[in-house]
Motif scaffolding. Sequence first.
Motif, mmCIF file in Angstrom:
data_model
loop_
_atom_site.group_PDB
_atom_site.id
_atom_site.type_symbol
_atom_site.label_atom_id
_atom_site.label_comp_id
_atom_site.label_asym_id
_atom_site.label_seq_id
_atom_site.Cartn_x
_atom_site.Cartn_y
_atom_site.Cartn_z
ATOM 1 N N GLY A 172 0.772 -1.242 0.000
ATOM 2 C CA GLY A 172 0.000 0.000 0.000
ATOM 3 C C GLY A 172 0.797 1.281 0.000
ATOM 4 N N ALA A 173 2.124 1.217 0.163
ATOM 5 C CA ALA A 173 2.923 2.439 0.181
ATOM 6 C C ALA A 173 2.984 3.065 -1.210
ATOM 7 C CB ALA A 173 4.340 2.139 0.674
ATOM 8 N N ASP A 174 3.059 4.386 -1.255
ATOM 9 C CA ASP A 174 3.084 5.113 -2.527
ATOM 10 C C ASP A 174 4.488 5.493 -2.976
ATOM 11 O OD1 ASP A 174 0.224 5.369 -3.073
ATOM 12 O OD2 ASP A 174 0.168 6.630 -1.288
ATOM 13 N N PHE A 175 5.451 5.459 -2.078
ATOM 14 C CA PHE A 175 6.829 5.750 -2.455
ATOM 15 C C PHE A 175 7.780 5.087 -1.474
ATOM 16 C CE2 PHE A 175 5.435 9.430 0.129
ATOM 17 C CZ PHE A 175 6.427 9.491 1.105
ATOM 18 N N VAL A 176 9.020 4.919 -1.911
ATOM 19 C CA VAL A 176 10.078 4.409 -1.057
ATOM 20 C C VAL A 176 11.264 5.354 -1.206
ATOM 21 C CG1 VAL A 176 10.867 2.794 -2.848
ATOM 22 C CG2 VAL A 176 11.573 2.450 -0.474
ATOM 23 N N GLY A 177 11.709 5.907 -0.072
ATOM 24 C CA GLY A 177 12.744 6.937 -0.099
ATOM 25 C C GLY A 177 14.077 6.432 0.415
ATOM 26 N N VAL A 178 15.150 6.899 -0.222
ATOM 27 C CA VAL A 178 16.508 6.574 0.214
ATOM 28 C C VAL A 178 17.325 7.853 0.256
ATOM 29 C CG1 VAL A 178 16.498 4.205 -0.654
ATOM 30 C CG2 VAL A 178 17.225 6.062 -2.167
ATOM 31 N N ASN A 179 18.450 7.794 0.954
ATOM 32 C CA ASN A 179 19.389 8.911 0.968
ATOM 33 C C ASN A 179 20.041 9.032 -0.414
ATOM 34 O OD1 ASN A 179 19.997 7.722 4.200
ATOM 35 N ND2 ASN A 179 19.115 9.732 3.801
ATOM 36 N N PRO A 180 20.809 10.085 -0.668
ATOM 37 C CA PRO A 180 21.361 10.293 -2.011
ATOM 38 C C PRO A 180 22.098 9.063 -2.555
ATOM 39 C CG PRO A 180 21.719 12.247 -0.697
ATOM 40 C CD PRO A 180 21.150 11.215 0.226
ATOM 41 N N VAL A 181 21.918 8.814 -3.842
ATOM 42 C CA VAL A 181 22.613 7.720 -4.530
ATOM 43 C C VAL A 181 23.644 8.295 -5.500
ATOM 44 C CG1 VAL A 181 20.789 6.016 -4.259
ATOM 45 C CG2 VAL A 181 20.722 7.562 -6.217
ATOM 46 N N HIS A 182 24.198 9.462 -5.151
ATOM 47 C CA HIS A 182 25.247 10.066 -5.967
ATOM 48 C C HIS A 182 26.525 9.229 -5.913
ATOM 49 C CE1 HIS A 182 22.530 13.380 -5.820
ATOM 50 N NE2 HIS A 182 22.888 13.820 -4.635
ATOM 51 N N ALA A 183 27.361 9.410 -6.917
ATOM 52 C CA ALA A 183 28.655 8.738 -6.932
ATOM 53 C C ALA A 183 29.490 9.175 -5.741
ATOM 54 C CB ALA A 183 29.386 9.060 -8.233
ATOM 55 N N GLY A 184 30.138 8.209 -5.107
ATOM 56 C CA GLY A 184 30.956 8.497 -3.938
ATOM 57 C C GLY A 184 32.425 8.213 -4.173
ATOM 58 N N PHE A 185 33.087 7.662 -3.161
ATOM 59 C CA PHE A 185 34.530 7.412 -3.197
ATOM 60 C C PHE A 185 34.773 5.929 -2.912
ATOM 61 C CE2 PHE A 185 33.943 11.838 -2.063
ATOM 62 C CZ PHE A 185 34.867 12.499 -2.866
ATOM 63 N N PRO A 186 34.659 5.068 -3.911
ATOM 64 C CA PRO A 186 34.778 3.625 -3.660
ATOM 65 C C PRO A 186 36.150 3.183 -3.188
ATOM 66 C CG PRO A 186 34.636 4.083 -6.019
ATOM 67 C CD PRO A 186 34.312 5.357 -5.310
ATOM 68 N N THR A 187 37.181 4.023 -3.336
ATOM 69 C CA THR A 187 38.518 3.646 -2.853
ATOM 70 C C THR A 187 38.771 4.093 -1.414
ATOM 71 O OG1 THR A 187 39.523 5.671 -3.742
ATOM 72 C CG2 THR A 187 39.459 3.738 -5.196
ATOM 73 N N ASP A 188 37.794 4.753 -0.789
ATOM 74 C CA ASP A 188 37.956 5.224 0.583
ATOM 75 C C ASP A 188 36.784 4.743 1.435
ATOM 76 O OD1 ASP A 188 38.441 6.460 2.967
ATOM 77 O OD2 ASP A 188 38.289 8.508 2.219
ATOM 78 N N PRO A 189 36.951 3.652 2.194
ATOM 79 C CA PRO A 189 35.854 3.144 3.023
ATOM 80 C C PRO A 189 35.378 4.139 4.074
ATOM 81 C CG PRO A 189 37.627 1.529 2.837
ATOM 82 C CD PRO A 189 38.154 2.812 2.285
ATOM 83 N N GLY A 190 36.206 5.131 4.416
ATOM 84 C CA GLY A 190 35.813 6.102 5.429
ATOM 85 C C GLY A 190 34.898 7.182 4.906
ATOM 86 N N ALA A 191 34.763 7.278 3.591
ATOM 87 C CA ALA A 191 33.926 8.332 2.995
ATOM 88 C C ALA A 191 32.541 7.773 2.708
ATOM 89 C CB ALA A 191 34.569 8.868 1.717
ATOM 90 N N ALA A 192 31.844 7.396 3.778
ATOM 91 C CA ALA A 192 30.569 6.687 3.618
ATOM 92 C C ALA A 192 29.359 7.603 3.544
ATOM 93 C CB ALA A 192 30.382 5.710 4.774
ATOM 94 N N SER A 193 29.481 8.862 3.950
ATOM 95 C CA SER A 193 28.297 9.724 4.001
ATOM 96 C C SER A 193 27.735 9.988 2.608
ATOM 97 C CB SER A 193 28.627 11.064 4.653
ATOM 98 O OG SER A 193 27.514 11.946 4.534
#
Length: 629
Positions: A172-193
């Motif tokens: 019954g939900a009308d939408f499903v929301g997530v935080n930004p899916v912009h490109a990040g820094f896959p070589t830096d595990p600490g840059a998770a935000s």
Amino acid sequence: MSDPRDDLAEAAGLLPRYTDATGREHVLSPESRDAILAAMGVGPGRAAAEDRLTEIGGAGPLPVWQVVEAAADLRVEALDGREWRLTLEDGTERAGSGAGIGALPVGIHRVETGDANGDGGGGAWLLSAPRRLAEPPRAWGVTLPLYGLSPDGRLGTYADLAAAAESLGRAGADFVGVNPVHAGFPTDPGAASPYSPAHRGRLAGVHVAAEGEAPAPDSTLLDYGAALDGRMAALRAQFAAGPDPAFRDWRDAAGDSLWRFALHQALSERFGAFWPDWPEAYHDPRGAAARDFAGENEEALDFHAWLQWRADRDLAAAQEAALEAGMRFGLYLDLAVGTHPAGAETWGQPDLFARGVSLGAPPDAFSAAGQSWGLAPLRPDTLAAEGFRPLARILRSALGHARLLRIDHILGFDRAFWVPDDGTPGAYVAMPREAMLAVVRIEAARAGATVVGEDLGNIPEGLRDALEESGILGCRVAQFERIWDAAEITFRPADDYAAAALTSFGTHDLPTWEGWKAGRDLDWRRDLGHIDADAHREALAERRETVRVFCETIGGAGVDDLHRFLGATPSRLVACQIEDLMGRVEQPNLPGTVHDHPNWRRRLGVAPDTLGQLDALARTAIIMAQADR
């Protein structure tokens, strides 16, 4: 005689004074003025300011930009008595003379005039936008953490999101929301935000599902180092097996911007995540060193382009699954307020961003020194000179697979707080609000989407009226919906909430329903040394009273009581957090922390295709249906 630096500051939009959230007035100092002008590329001293003023004063008779109503008969008075050439966004050209141009389609167009009157001619960007976006239906949805969706300890994928959307949509939900899916820094595990991305116009390839990826150790917390290593290794193996022939056509149609992003990603693997740390020869994406590297590493660039193709295809599949399951909006995506100063976006478009400053916030009751977010601000002058097309491209990417978009900290469309890196006090820079909102309407109208602007904090006068006039919804967070000047703690009743809004109990930066009632966020602040034991006791006592009053306002202390209250508000949209539906105590992110709190790491620990079967979700669906949602 006035100082040309003051004159330039006024012309550049620096606000001479502002009042912070505590009521204290701040006056722009010469030091802050000079630091922010330097961030806009102005050299030191009076002479440099005079040169920039001369440059600004030498513009032609046309304004740099003008917002016009799409499909309405248009007159540009500055063209009266002049011949002009009009290039529409699609490349179509018109020519004519005089002020009458005629109706324009939705889009960003360019008009230029010659020097028939001897004043040098010039050009203007015409932002042809609908007057207002359509009002959305009353609806509700669920927000959840994409990174924590995988049931087996791995990093969540777009395929997991599709499964969650299908399950929630059928419930019954009308939408499903997530935080930004912009490109990040896959070589830096600490840059998770997700709110400190490498590029807002590109997608996070790390959320692409990989064939043959080994399961990760089961844990309540995500291990980014292991998760990224496993995911990227499996994706490389899959790419090496031979990409789909359709990828080549997609890559070739994407053009230089994709090539430049893929080049950045390949260079990051060689020299590190953040481009200012690279050898200087590679700082210029158009320089000889970068071009030579690209020629010698074509396969590496192709891999990163392929990741973008896969991410685009997988996100499209998630949206399709959501809509087929009955959702009216499907994906509810999020646009970060800024970009990391050392990421792909600033590397590829260096003149678009201010240097030596960060976006932030002035002092308030929660942060006496103000905040610096470590994000590069867009330069309003460069943005205007480019016809706001960089903003349009970012929005178009976000709206490519969503009918609902949240713009983080939309207050920055009115004025942005720039904080110099050298410790000089920050100041506000006025942004071209009318133009930026017009671009939002252009791109949202094309996508048939609804836009939500996060309008929380020190709100500029007139912004909420401008948002409503544009048909852009605001945000209302029940934790903050109090009558603050009342003698006692008083929360607004349901019918006093704004109609043109998306309403929720909290956000990813706030405690969950159970965590808020228990004061878990206050415990964290005590344990991390942010407050002492006495302050913790006082804050906890105040929280207990606040919770008591809020529960009286909503008619109970259960999650169903909370959702019944939210559903009863006039707000067009209501968002329920999956953490609240699952009774979770810990919040996804604790602002002001990086490594001392497990931000962006908490896993849901259940299969995404079973979320719609949660008992609390089923009850919430009934509650929302009874509220005509």
